[in-house]
Design an enzyme around this catalytic site. Structure first.
Site, short mmCIF file in Angstrom:
data_model
loop_
_atom_site.label_atom_id
_atom_site.label_comp_id
_atom_site.label_asym_id
_atom_site.label_seq_id
_atom_site.Cartn_x
_atom_site.Cartn_y
_atom_site.Cartn_z
CB CYS A 383 -0.67 -0.24 1.18
SG CYS A 383 -2.33 1.20 0.86
CG HIS A 509 -3.79 -3.70 2.81
ND1 HIS A 509 -2.84 -3.21 4.11
CD2 HIS A 509 -4.41 -2.52 2.33
CE1 HIS A 509 -2.50 -2.16 3.71
NE2 HIS A 509 -3.81 -1.36 3.24
CD GLU A 511 -1.42 -6.31 5.37
OE1 GLU A 511 -1.00 -6.20 4.40
OE2 GLU A 511 -1.85 -4.80 5.40
N1 GLN Z 1 -1.88 6.74 2.24
C1 GLN Z 1 -2.44 6.16 1.74
C2 GLN Z 1 -3.66 6.46 0.47
O1 GLN Z 1 -4.62 6.87 1.51
C3 GLN Z 1 -2.11 4.57 1.78
C4 GLN Z 1 -2.75 3.85 3.20
C5 GLN Z 1 -2.19 2.64 3.14
O2 GLN Z 1 -1.12 2.24 3.05
N2 GLN Z 1 -2.83 1.99 4.15
O3 GLN Z 1 -3.60 5.92 -0.35
#
Ligand code: GLN
Length: 539
Positions: A383, A509, A511
């Site tokens: 992410c 994600h 995970e």
């Molecule tokens: N801050 C970034 C976004 O909102 C990544 C978010 C994250 O890593 N969950 O796109």
């Protein structure tokens, strides 16, 4: 259509006794005996969901398939039971009140005074039974957050009291308490347990089973004392001794017959056979590793164990799949400066850059990725970690010196990570990110495809910002493979560098989908590559 029975898990004496792990372990054992089980967490705080909570407050926010931002215990439920949870599996006081107040505003209470009892308790009961009413489950296990006696858990305990009364043997209550050891006296002490059961009795609930968290084995006299003072059968006093790994707990609970006791208390026929062989083999490999790899986890919440809970567990799963222990080296991204990168990463076999929000520590993450890219160290960006990889590549390979994510620098002349139009006018922060499962099409021949072994995958998301498609051409021409694309909205979900031994960034994600039964292919691949790197660098 199954007839559902309800099991409640409450906690006494202190928080952090591991109600989530006990609930997940019980679910695993009941599943092993052939029952369909789901687990639900009721949280007594007023936030509508934990999505707006800072990780310092409440650890990681776990995301379900249907896009609910939930308590991290749901992660344990899924990892143990290998069954997806949903919005219905996590309900807070805030959500209960929100529903009741919305009904009141619509006039649905027909002029009556709206009160905690019966309106709030009815809504709690409705939320508990929603899962049962799907007809899919033999058992719904409901974990009540917090500790009995807290003002805020009162309505939940009252709802349990009513359900017990209405359902009789179709309900059972498990109370998890602490039995502390006083070293000066050389004794385990049962008084805190007696008091916490008394608190429950004052609220009208008699636990059926008492699970005692302890650092030392309970002897017969301690067990009988608890049974006698807390009105439970001797066989219903279950020891939960501290374990080296949470993955040992289901087998400890099997030995203590927690599942059999639950079946007995709910008048359920007890199947003699239990299928738990896969779990045993996972545990056996976990406890007898052949190798050790060290992974640097670069993030800004490294002092908090719970902030990256699912990543930690996925690394363990990926390790077991490669017969190795994963030693995690926490690297605080704010403390990384150009000169000390070599010192920091000299002893690591792979670098994982974590998800996150906001600019704090961002340059450290970018430097770590550059170091991994230039030194051929396996790199896994998740992410925000993937977004930082896009920024790093833009600055140092494409030569866009001030490239950034517009989250961190809205004035950048190269917003390589940017908001998509539907995110631009959002005002409310809660529940408005791109959340939950989305499809992703992999490119045949890519590393991602090789690892997943299929062309169409689905992964969970929680972010606002995206790879800016205007830069696609420049990336591809300079060797960055955009190997996973969302087929519905054409967003870039995976990047990989073909010239690097293992360099993968994912916008989603992974995970949240790794379980004991199915370690995630990307974590498995990352650990395999890190082992390979360790061997090739002669360490
Ligand atoms: N801050 C970034 C976004 O909102 C990544 C978010 C994250 O890593 N969950 O796109």
């Amino acid at each position: 259509m199954k007839k559902t029975k309800y099991i409640f898990v409450t906690g006494g004496v202190t928080s952090s006794l591991g109600k989530g792990i006990i609930s997940a372990s019980l679910a695993k054992l009941l599943q092993g005996r052939g029952f369909a089980v789901t687990i639900q967490k009721l949280d007594p705080y007023i936030n509508v969901d934990p999505g707006t909570l800072n990780p310092y407050e409440h650890g990681e926010c776990y995301v379900t398939e249907d896009g609910a931002e939930t308590d991290l215990d749901l992660g344990h439920y899924e990892r143990f039971s290998n069954t997806p949870t949903s919005q219905a599996n996590n309900v807070t006081t805030g959500r209960i009140y929100q529903t009741v107040i919305e009904k009141e505003r619509k006039g649905e209470f027909l002029g009556t005074t709206v009160q905690v009892i019966p309106h709030i308790t009815d809504e709690i009961k409705r939320r508990i039974q929603l899962l049962g009413e799907t007809g899919k489950y033999d058992f719904v296990i409901t974990e009540i957050g917090g500790t009995v006696g807290d003002i805020e858990s009162f309505p939940f305990i009252e709802a349990i009291r009513q359900m017990r009364w209405e359902m009789g043997k179709d309900c059972a209550v498990i109370h998890l308490t602490l039995v502390p050891y006083l070293s000066a006296a050389g004794e385990l002490k049962t008084k805190p347990t007696q008091h916490s059961v008394k608190t429950m009795l004052e609220q009208g609930v008699q636990p059926d089973i008492i699970v005692c968290r302890t650092e030392h084995h309970l002897n017969e006299s301690v067990r009988s004392k608890i049974a006698q003072f807390c009105n439970v059968e001797l066989s219903s006093v279950i020891e939960s001794i501290d374990a080296g790994s949470i993955y040992e707990v289901p087998l400890l609970m099997l030995e203590e017959k927690l599942d059999v006791e639950v079946l007995r208390k709910t008048n359920t026929a007890i199947p003699q056979h239990i299928d738990i062989e896969n779990w045993k083999s996972f545990l056996n490999r976990l406890l007898n590793p052949l190798n050790t790899v060290t992974i640097a986890l670069v993030g800004k919440y490294v002092e908090l164990k719970d902030a990256y809970k699912s990543i930690h567990e996925s690394l363990i799963h990926g390790g077991v799949a490669n017969e190795c222990t994963v030693n995690v080296k926490h690297v605080h991204s704010e403390l990384i400066e150009g000169e000390n990168l070599e010192d920091i990463f000299r002893d690591v076999d792979g670098i994982l850059v974590a998800p996150g929000f906001g600019p704090r520590g961002i340059e450290g993450k970018i430097s770590a990725i550059r170091y991994a890219r230039e030194n051929n160290i396996p790199f896994f960006g998740i992410c925000l970690g993937m977004q930082c990889a896009v920024v790093e590549f833009s600055r140092n390979v494409l030569g866009y010196r001030d490239a950034h994510s517009s989250e961190m620098n809205p004035a950048t002349s190269h917003p390589v990570i940017d908001l998509i139009p539907e995110q631009k006018n959002i005002e409310n922060m809660g529940g408005t990110m791109r959340l939950g499962a989305y499809n992703c099409r992999l490119e045949a021949g890519s590393k991602a495809f090789e690892l997943y072994g299929e062309l169409l995958i689905s992964e969970r998301h929680r972010h606002r910002y995206e790879f800016n498609n205007e830069y696609r051409k420049a990336f591809i021409e300079n060797g960055m493979h955009l190997s996973g694309i969302n087929p519905e909205n054409d967003l870039v979900e995976i990047i990989e560098l073909s010239s690097h031994p293992w360099y993968i960034g994912v916008q989603f994600h992974p995970e949240f989908k790794s379980t004991v039964a199915r370690p995630h292919p990307l974590f498995k691949g990352f650990i395999a590559a890190s082992l390979q790197y360790q061997k090739s660098s002669g360490r």
